[in-house]
Design a protein around this motif. Structure first.
Motif, short mmCIF file in Angstrom:
data_model
loop_
_atom_site.label_atom_id
_atom_site.label_comp_id
_atom_site.label_asym_id
_atom_site.label_seq_id
_atom_site.Cartn_x
_atom_site.Cartn_y
_atom_site.Cartn_z
N LYS A 95 0.85 -1.19 0.00
CA LYS A 95 0.00 0.00 0.00
C LYS A 95 0.89 1.25 0.00
CE LYS A 95 -3.79 -2.46 0.45
NZ LYS A 95 -4.81 -2.54 -0.61
N PRO A 96 0.82 2.11 -1.02
CA PRO A 96 1.71 3.28 -1.10
C PRO A 96 1.60 4.21 0.10
CG PRO A 96 0.59 2.91 -3.19
CD PRO A 96 -0.05 2.00 -2.20
N GLU A 97 0.38 4.31 0.66
CA GLU A 97 0.20 5.22 1.79
C GLU A 97 0.81 4.69 3.08
OE1 GLU A 97 -3.49 2.60 1.36
OE2 GLU A 97 -2.14 3.74 0.05
N CYS A 98 1.13 3.41 3.11
CA CYS A 98 1.75 2.80 4.29
C CYS A 98 3.26 2.79 4.10
CB CYS A 98 1.21 1.39 4.50
SG CYS A 98 1.91 0.56 5.96
N LYS A 99 4.00 3.33 5.00
CA LYS A 99 5.45 3.46 4.88
C LYS A 99 6.21 2.32 5.56
CE LYS A 99 4.85 7.32 2.73
NZ LYS A 99 5.07 7.35 1.26
N TYR A 100 5.53 1.20 5.81
CA TYR A 100 6.14 0.08 6.52
C TYR A 100 7.19 -0.60 5.65
CZ TYR A 100 6.38 -4.40 9.06
OH TYR A 100 6.79 -5.52 9.74
N ILE A 101 8.41 -0.78 6.18
CA ILE A 101 9.48 -1.49 5.49
C ILE A 101 10.38 -2.16 6.54
CG2 ILE A 101 10.99 0.55 5.36
CD1 ILE A 101 11.99 -0.59 2.64
N VAL A 102 10.77 -3.39 6.28
CA VAL A 102 11.62 -4.14 7.22
C VAL A 102 12.66 -4.94 6.44
CG1 VAL A 102 9.93 -4.39 9.11
CG2 VAL A 102 9.94 -6.03 7.22
N HIS A 103 13.79 -5.17 7.09
CA HIS A 103 14.77 -6.09 6.51
C HIS A 103 14.16 -7.49 6.38
CE1 HIS A 103 17.85 -3.21 8.30
NE2 HIS A 103 18.21 -3.29 7.03
N TRP A 104 14.54 -8.20 5.34
CA TRP A 104 14.11 -9.60 5.21
C TRP A 104 14.55 -10.40 6.43
CZ3 TRP A 104 11.40 -12.64 1.74
CH2 TRP A 104 11.57 -14.02 1.86
N ASP A 105 15.78 -10.20 6.89
CA ASP A 105 16.30 -10.96 8.03
C ASP A 105 15.58 -10.65 9.33
OD1 ASP A 105 18.14 -12.26 6.48
OD2 ASP A 105 19.81 -10.92 6.95
N CYS A 106 14.89 -9.53 9.40
CA CYS A 106 14.20 -9.16 10.64
C CYS A 106 12.85 -9.85 10.81
CB CYS A 106 14.00 -7.64 10.71
SG CYS A 106 15.53 -6.71 10.98
N VAL A 107 12.26 -10.33 9.72
CA VAL A 107 10.92 -10.92 9.82
C VAL A 107 10.84 -12.35 9.28
CG1 VAL A 107 9.72 -8.70 9.78
CG2 VAL A 107 10.23 -9.86 7.63
N ALA A 108 11.72 -12.73 8.36
CA ALA A 108 11.64 -14.06 7.77
C ALA A 108 12.03 -15.11 8.80
CB ALA A 108 12.54 -14.16 6.55
N PRO A 109 11.39 -16.29 8.78
CA PRO A 109 11.77 -17.37 9.71
C PRO A 109 13.20 -17.82 9.46
CG PRO A 109 10.24 -18.18 8.04
CD PRO A 109 10.28 -16.69 7.89
N ASP A 110 13.78 -18.52 10.43
CA ASP A 110 15.18 -18.93 10.35
C ASP A 110 15.48 -19.76 9.10
OD1 ASP A 110 15.70 -17.61 12.67
OD2 ASP A 110 15.57 -19.38 13.96
N TYR A 111 14.54 -20.65 8.73
CA TYR A 111 14.80 -21.53 7.58
C TYR A 111 14.77 -20.78 6.26
CZ TYR A 111 9.73 -21.67 6.75
OH TYR A 111 8.43 -21.34 6.50
N LEU A 112 14.34 -19.50 6.28
CA LEU A 112 14.35 -18.68 5.06
C LEU A 112 15.37 -17.56 5.14
CD1 LEU A 112 10.56 -18.37 4.16
CD2 LEU A 112 12.28 -19.82 3.11
N GLN A 113 16.34 -17.73 6.01
CA GLN A 113 17.41 -16.75 6.11
C GLN A 113 18.71 -17.37 5.65
OE1 GLN A 113 17.75 -14.51 9.69
NE2 GLN A 113 15.54 -14.36 10.01
N SER A 114 19.42 -16.64 4.82
CA SER A 114 20.67 -17.16 4.28
C SER A 114 21.75 -17.11 5.35
CB SER A 114 21.10 -16.32 3.06
OG SER A 114 22.31 -16.80 2.53
N TRP A 115 22.38 -18.28 5.60
CA TRP A 115 23.44 -18.35 6.60
C TRP A 115 24.82 -18.18 5.97
CZ3 TRP A 115 26.64 -22.30 5.30
CH2 TRP A 115 26.11 -23.33 4.52
N TRP A 116 24.83 -17.97 4.66
CA TRP A 116 26.11 -17.77 3.99
C TRP A 116 25.95 -16.77 2.88
CZ3 TRP A 116 27.67 -19.51 -1.08
CH2 TRP A 116 26.60 -19.99 -1.84
N MET A 117 27.07 -16.34 2.33
CA MET A 117 27.07 -15.40 1.22
C MET A 117 28.20 -15.82 0.28
SD MET A 117 27.33 -11.26 1.45
CE MET A 117 27.39 -10.20 0.02
N TRP A 118 28.08 -15.46 -0.99
CA TRP A 118 29.16 -15.77 -1.92
C TRP A 118 30.48 -15.31 -1.34
CZ3 TRP A 118 27.80 -18.86 -5.69
CH2 TRP A 118 26.47 -18.84 -6.13
N CYS A 119 31.42 -16.24 -1.24
CA CYS A 119 32.68 -15.91 -0.56
C CYS A 119 33.71 -15.32 -1.51
CB CYS A 119 33.25 -17.18 0.09
SG CYS A 119 33.53 -18.52 -1.08
N MET A 120 33.36 -15.15 -2.76
CA MET A 120 34.35 -14.64 -3.72
C MET A 120 34.28 -13.13 -3.82
SD MET A 120 34.18 -17.49 -6.72
CE MET A 120 32.44 -17.45 -6.98
#
Length: 674
Positions: A649-674
């Motif tokens: 909704k454009p009038e709603c300014k709600y925004i959150v990091h993915w890591d702040c709300v997604a469950p643990d099994y949907l959070q990346s525990w690694w990142m490209w190491c290169m």
């Protein structure tokens, strides 16, 4: 009770003849200290009641047993098998054990009970079964199919017990009536030099008639030890047919007994003694290969596969089996695809009976899976120009590539290039190849063996590459495992060309090496045998080109061999040094270089603008990644620089990091190491 010698025990032993005299432990069970099974009388027990019991038969078991069904070596009674940590698998019943064992130097092992039972059976010519009543085969019918009710096996031939009339004695060793009457020796037409003797297959030799081997080496065979000649009981009991008609070959096959090995023209595997020949075509094959299907539909390949007895080398660019990746001998039989010019070993493609079906008609290609698109308009060349895709609400139009690098395919999330379909109402793009994916697909590397269904907008961690993904993927209809589209495509059997590598790569489920892209050790990998070039599955799937706001052009994936042009090895995004031996992204025009991880980010395979339902907010949320303006996260108050969820909704300014709300099994525990 009678007092007996102590059989190596520290206390005197008493002979118990009455079951009522047994003293049970707290669980109500007393076990024999030699065979580990429940004690029954007559037995020996410790006079001091320390819990030591022996079956009388176990106590009297000889320390050395010359078994008539294993004449090569004596069996020695040992307290533990000579393996670490002392366990063994009985070569008669197939069950494990940690107790006393009869062991042979050829690594054959038997429970005491199994060794003594088979010894008595051989010595007494099966007289122990004379008073056991016969039971007839029990067959149940479900939907017209006959199925065996019981999974028990005959201890002689190891075929299903209920297949024939059989004995089921109380002491647990079951036998077919016909197997109980087998002669100890027989003369066989396939081996006239010596009689064949009923014995254990201690050397795991293949049957000379059918060519198959019992991998567990359980049950009996007829064999000649000096000649290392073995035939299965079922094969020995069937007289070889002199002439066999084949439904897959135009001429009959005639029995031909050989004294030297031959290579089967149908499957390319060596055979011995029993062969069948076609005099018209001058081919020689195994008996089992007479019934090889001429056309099959395999889970290993999208098209039907045809069997042939030989190939011309010029018909194929690569004479490598698409399953095991070893070379295929074109002078003998194999399966091939006439559309793709790929080839398979017969034993590779037919080893698992569940992985293929027989195609009966020449022009039959099996029932194709339903297409994902409905064609609405086509051009003169027959190319679909307007389609309806089942994963999008609007019609899609075939569009030319106009060089807008920031647009990504909503199917595979790679940059748009070449022909693609687009939506005129919303920013939805599909590569032509992604749009034409089937709704259902067989995936060979998925062990469930069920077909997989095309899905989209479901966030999950890919089983193969471990990336978090929510674009086009395939989900198993059986176990619901999900595999991302890049992995499904990459792991499709076949030779794979790759960036700046002159030879094709093949995928190996098990391969330990060093990845040329990231430098880490591999468990499974794409490998080039010719020059030992290795890539992880996830490194193989790296986008060849990628877009990042640090440069106005597409960045190209570059290997370490091209590092000579730069005097300073730094990442232009994070401004940290780069490992010279790891691949990176570069723009040759602007001389921009960056780590793979800095370009792709932590959640590079989460589709932007897709909907995500979050319980703590009343409106649907959209996956976004801000480029220039980073509002603060509603949860942690830090700037949303990486993937975030923004209210639809454009009038709603709600925004959150993915890591702040997604469950643990949907959070990346690694990142490209290169």
């Amino acid at each position: 009770m009678e007092e007996s010698n102590n059989y190596g025990h520290q206390h005197p032993l008493l002979l118990i003849l009455n079951q009522d005299q047994l003293i049970y432990n707290q669980s109500g069970v007393t076990d024999c200290s030699r065979c580990g099974e429940k004690v029954s009388t007559p037995c020996l027990c410790c006079a001091e009641h320390c819990g030591f019991y022996l079956h009388k038969v176990c106590a009297d078991a000889p320390l050395e047993l010359n078994h008539p069904l294993h004449l090569n070596h004596p069996l020695l009674l040992m307290q533990n098998a000579p393996y670490s940590p002392g366990g063994y698998i009985c070569n008669f019943c197939g069950k494990g054990g940690y107790d006393f064992v009869y062991h042979c130097s050829c690594n054959f092992d038997f429970h005491i009970k199994c060794a003594l039972f088979t010894f008595n059976i051989a010595e007494n010519n099966l007289k122990e079964l004379e008073h056991v009543p016969l039971q007839h085969p029990l067959i149940s019918t479900e939907n017209g199919d006959e199925k065996l009710k019981d999974a028990a096996k005959c201890f002689v031939c190891w075929e299903p017990l209920e297949k024939y009339t059989h004995f089921c004695p109380d002491f647990g060793f079951n036998s077919h009536e016909k197997c109980a009457k087998l002669p100890f020796k027989l003369n066989h037409v396939c081996h006239r030099k010596h009689p064949l003797v009923l014995q254990f297959n201690s050397q795991w030799l293949p049957c000379k008639i059918c060519g198959e081997t019992n991998r567990e080496a359980i049950g009996f065979v007829y064999g000649c030890s000096p000649c290392k000649f073995v035939v299965h009981i079922e094969c020995a009991s069937q007289s070889p047919l002199q002439v066999i008609k084949s439904t897959n070959h135009g001429h009959p096959f005639t029995l031909f007994l050989r004294q030297v090995p031959f290579t089967c023209d149908a499957c390319g595997v060596e055979g011995n003694h029993v062969a069948y020949t076609c005099g018209t075509c001058n081919i020689i094959i195994h008996k089992n290969c007479i019934s090889l299907p001429r056309i099959i539909k395999s889970k290993w390949h999208d098209h039907r596969l045809l069997h042939t007895y030989f190939h011309h080398i010029e018909d194929f660019g690569v004479l490598i089996c698409m399953i095991c990746h070893d070379e295929v001998d074109t002078e003998h039989g194999s399966y091939y695809c006439s559309k793709c010019n790929v080839i398979f070993h017969v034993h590779c493609v037919t080893e698992d009976k569940r992985s293929y079906s027989i195609v009966s008609l020449e022009n039959e290609d099996g029932i194709p899976y339903e297409s994902s698109i409905t064609v609405l308009e086509s051009n003169d060349a027959g190319e679909a120009t307007k389609i309806k895709h089942f994963k999008h609400i609007h019609n899609l139009m075939l569009s030319p590539f106009v060089g807008r690098y920031e647009n990504r395919c909503d199917g595979c999330l790679l940059p748009i290039s070449g022909p693609f379909y687009s939506c005129s109402f919303c920013a939805f793009f599909l590569h032509k190849a992604c749009a034409e994916l089937p709704k259902m697909k067989d995936v060979w590397h998925h062990l469930c063996r069920e077909p997989l269904a095309l899905i989209s907008d479901k966030a999950f961690e890919c089983l193969e590459c471990l990336n978090l993904y929510n674009a086009f993927a395939y989900e198993c209809c059986g176990c619901e495992t999900k595999i991302c589209l890049p992995c499904v495509i990459a792991l499709t059997p076949g030779a794979r060309p790759y960036l700046k590598h002159e030879h094709p790569l093949f995928y190996y489920r098990e391969h330990k090496g060093k990845c040329n892209a990231c430098g880490n050790t591999t468990g499974s990998a794409f490998w080039c045998k010719d020059c030992n070039f290795v890539l992880h599955t996830d490194c193989f799937s790296l986008p060849i080109t990628a877009y990042h706001k640090c440069d106005q052009h597409l960045l190209s994936l570059t290997d370490h061999n091209d590092n000579s042009y730069s005097e300073s090895y730094y990442c232009d995004i994070c401004e940290k040094t780069r490992d010279l031996n790891r691949w990176f992204y570069r723009c040759a025009t602007c001389d921009t270089s960056a780590h793979v991880g800095c370009v792709l980010g932590k959640y590079s395979f989460l589709k932007h603008r897709s909907i995500y339902e979050e319980k703590d907010h009343t409106h649907p949320l959209i996956v976004v990644k801000k480029k220039y303006y980073y509002p603060d996260c509603y949860k942690c108050s830090k700037p949303c620089e990486d993937v975030a969820l923004e209210c639809s909704k454009p009038e709603c300014k709600y925004i959150v990091h993915w890591d702040c709300v997604a469950p643990d099994y949907l959070q990346s525990w690694w990142m490209w190491c290169m």
